[in-house]
Design a protein around this motif. Sequence first.
Motif, mmCIF file in Angstrom:
data_model
loop_
_atom_site.group_PDB
_atom_site.id
_atom_site.type_symbol
_atom_site.label_atom_id
_atom_site.label_comp_id
_atom_site.label_asym_id
_atom_site.label_seq_id
_atom_site.Cartn_x
_atom_site.Cartn_y
_atom_site.Cartn_z
ATOM 1 N N LEU A 27 0.830 -1.199 0.000
ATOM 2 C CA LEU A 27 0.000 0.000 0.000
ATOM 3 C C LEU A 27 0.868 1.254 0.000
ATOM 4 C CD1 LEU A 27 -2.903 1.005 0.049
ATOM 5 C CD2 LEU A 27 -2.845 0.878 2.530
ATOM 6 N N ASP A 28 1.956 1.224 0.758
ATOM 7 C CA ASP A 28 2.887 2.344 0.779
ATOM 8 C C ASP A 28 3.473 2.565 -0.614
ATOM 9 O OD1 ASP A 28 4.528 4.382 2.060
ATOM 10 O OD2 ASP A 28 6.193 2.979 1.785
ATOM 11 N N ARG A 29 3.856 1.494 -1.284
ATOM 12 C CA ARG A 29 4.446 1.608 -2.616
ATOM 13 C C ARG A 29 3.447 2.166 -3.618
ATOM 14 N NH1 ARG A 29 7.565 -2.926 -4.150
ATOM 15 N NH2 ARG A 29 9.141 -1.742 -3.072
ATOM 16 N N ILE A 30 2.253 1.597 -3.663
ATOM 17 C CA ILE A 30 1.317 1.993 -4.720
ATOM 18 C C ILE A 30 0.656 3.345 -4.455
ATOM 19 C CG2 ILE A 30 0.889 -0.373 -5.466
ATOM 20 C CD1 ILE A 30 -1.760 -0.310 -3.973
ATOM 21 N N SER A 31 0.829 3.894 -3.256
ATOM 22 C CA SER A 31 0.280 5.218 -2.985
ATOM 23 C C SER A 31 1.295 6.322 -3.297
ATOM 24 C CB SER A 31 -0.202 5.321 -1.539
ATOM 25 O OG SER A 31 0.873 5.166 -0.650
ATOM 26 N N ASP A 32 2.456 5.966 -3.751
ATOM 27 C CA ASP A 32 3.483 6.932 -4.124
ATOM 28 C C ASP A 32 3.074 7.663 -5.402
ATOM 29 O OD1 ASP A 32 6.484 7.831 -3.932
ATOM 30 O OD2 ASP A 32 6.182 7.188 -6.007
ATOM 31 N N LYS A 33 3.264 8.979 -5.448
ATOM 32 C CA LYS A 33 2.834 9.750 -6.616
ATOM 33 C C LYS A 33 3.522 9.300 -7.894
ATOM 34 C CE LYS A 33 6.148 13.508 -6.063
ATOM 35 N NZ LYS A 33 6.327 14.907 -5.727
ATOM 36 N N TRP A 34 4.800 8.910 -7.823
ATOM 37 C CA TRP A 34 5.497 8.501 -9.044
ATOM 38 C C TRP A 34 4.959 7.173 -9.547
ATOM 39 C CZ3 TRP A 34 6.971 12.666 -10.898
ATOM 40 C CH2 TRP A 34 7.630 13.639 -10.144
ATOM 41 N N VAL A 35 4.587 6.283 -8.647
ATOM 42 C CA VAL A 35 3.985 5.013 -9.057
ATOM 43 C C VAL A 35 2.670 5.278 -9.781
ATOM 44 C CG1 VAL A 35 2.892 2.890 -8.222
ATOM 45 C CG2 VAL A 35 5.116 3.582 -7.322
ATOM 46 N N VAL A 36 1.830 6.116 -9.198
ATOM 47 C CA VAL A 36 0.536 6.444 -9.816
ATOM 48 C C VAL A 36 0.755 7.037 -11.200
ATOM 49 C CG1 VAL A 36 -1.504 7.932 -9.642
ATOM 50 C CG2 VAL A 36 -0.665 6.720 -7.612
ATOM 51 N N LEU A 37 1.694 7.967 -11.316
ATOM 52 C CA LEU A 37 1.921 8.624 -12.600
ATOM 53 C C LEU A 37 2.540 7.691 -13.638
ATOM 54 C CD1 LEU A 37 3.002 12.147 -11.324
ATOM 55 C CD2 LEU A 37 0.822 11.480 -12.368
ATOM 56 N N VAL A 38 3.428 6.802 -13.218
ATOM 57 C CA VAL A 38 3.993 5.812 -14.154
ATOM 58 C C VAL A 38 2.891 4.887 -14.647
ATOM 59 C CG1 VAL A 38 5.496 3.771 -14.327
ATOM 60 C CG2 VAL A 38 6.387 5.892 -13.350
ATOM 61 N N LEU A 39 2.044 4.419 -13.733
ATOM 62 C CA LEU A 39 0.943 3.543 -14.135
ATOM 63 C C LEU A 39 0.009 4.259 -15.111
ATOM 64 C CD1 LEU A 39 0.074 1.849 -10.733
ATOM 65 C CD2 LEU A 39 1.205 0.781 -12.688
ATOM 66 N N CYS A 40 -0.294 5.513 -14.845
ATOM 67 C CA CYS A 40 -1.158 6.279 -15.748
ATOM 68 C C CYS A 40 -0.486 6.483 -17.105
ATOM 69 C CB CYS A 40 -1.535 7.614 -15.123
ATOM 70 S SG CYS A 40 -2.746 7.470 -13.786
ATOM 71 N N ALA A 41 0.807 6.760 -17.107
ATOM 72 C CA ALA A 41 1.523 6.947 -18.370
ATOM 73 C C ALA A 41 1.501 5.666 -19.207
ATOM 74 C CB ALA A 41 2.965 7.378 -18.098
ATOM 75 N N LEU A 42 1.860 4.543 -18.584
ATOM 76 C CA LEU A 42 1.885 3.275 -19.311
ATOM 77 C C LEU A 42 0.478 2.789 -19.653
ATOM 78 C CD1 LEU A 42 4.734 1.438 -17.377
ATOM 79 C CD2 LEU A 42 4.850 2.447 -19.664
ATOM 80 N N GLY A 43 -0.499 3.262 -18.899
ATOM 81 C CA GLY A 43 -1.885 2.896 -19.164
ATOM 82 C C GLY A 43 -2.510 3.710 -20.282
#
Length: 145
Positions: A27-43
Amino acid sequence: MNAAQKRAQAKVEYNAFLAGCPSRQLLDRISDKWVVLVLCALGGDNSSGQAGAAHAIAPKAMRYSEIYRLLAGVSQKMLTQTLRSLERDGLLTRTVTPTVPVTVSYELTDLGLSLHRMTRGLRDWAQIHMTEVLANRENYDSHTS
């Protein structure tokens, strides 16, 4: 229940409210802003279009340099760490193509796509409600100063 029993229970039940639970680390990892933005970019959510609009763009593989240019403010070190952690968790794959120079691309896995659907909603919410949040901050700050 002693501390060892609580840790054992957390591993079995994956209760993020317990300090020793592995799901808390995730949960700590996936709540990181860079994780969210990378997922959105690749998505495929990398357009600057209206938040909340239909997401017709399909997920796609991207090269490191494309992701880096897209995520304003991310350092190379942070992007590399984020991509490695997402790969380790099985949320994306890293493909190396033996060209000159070597080409490395990243793409969401099925697991990553399922998380992307959730994070896309968070990103959209933030963009849609930012004006309201800024007004609330200004109002709060004017009353507490």
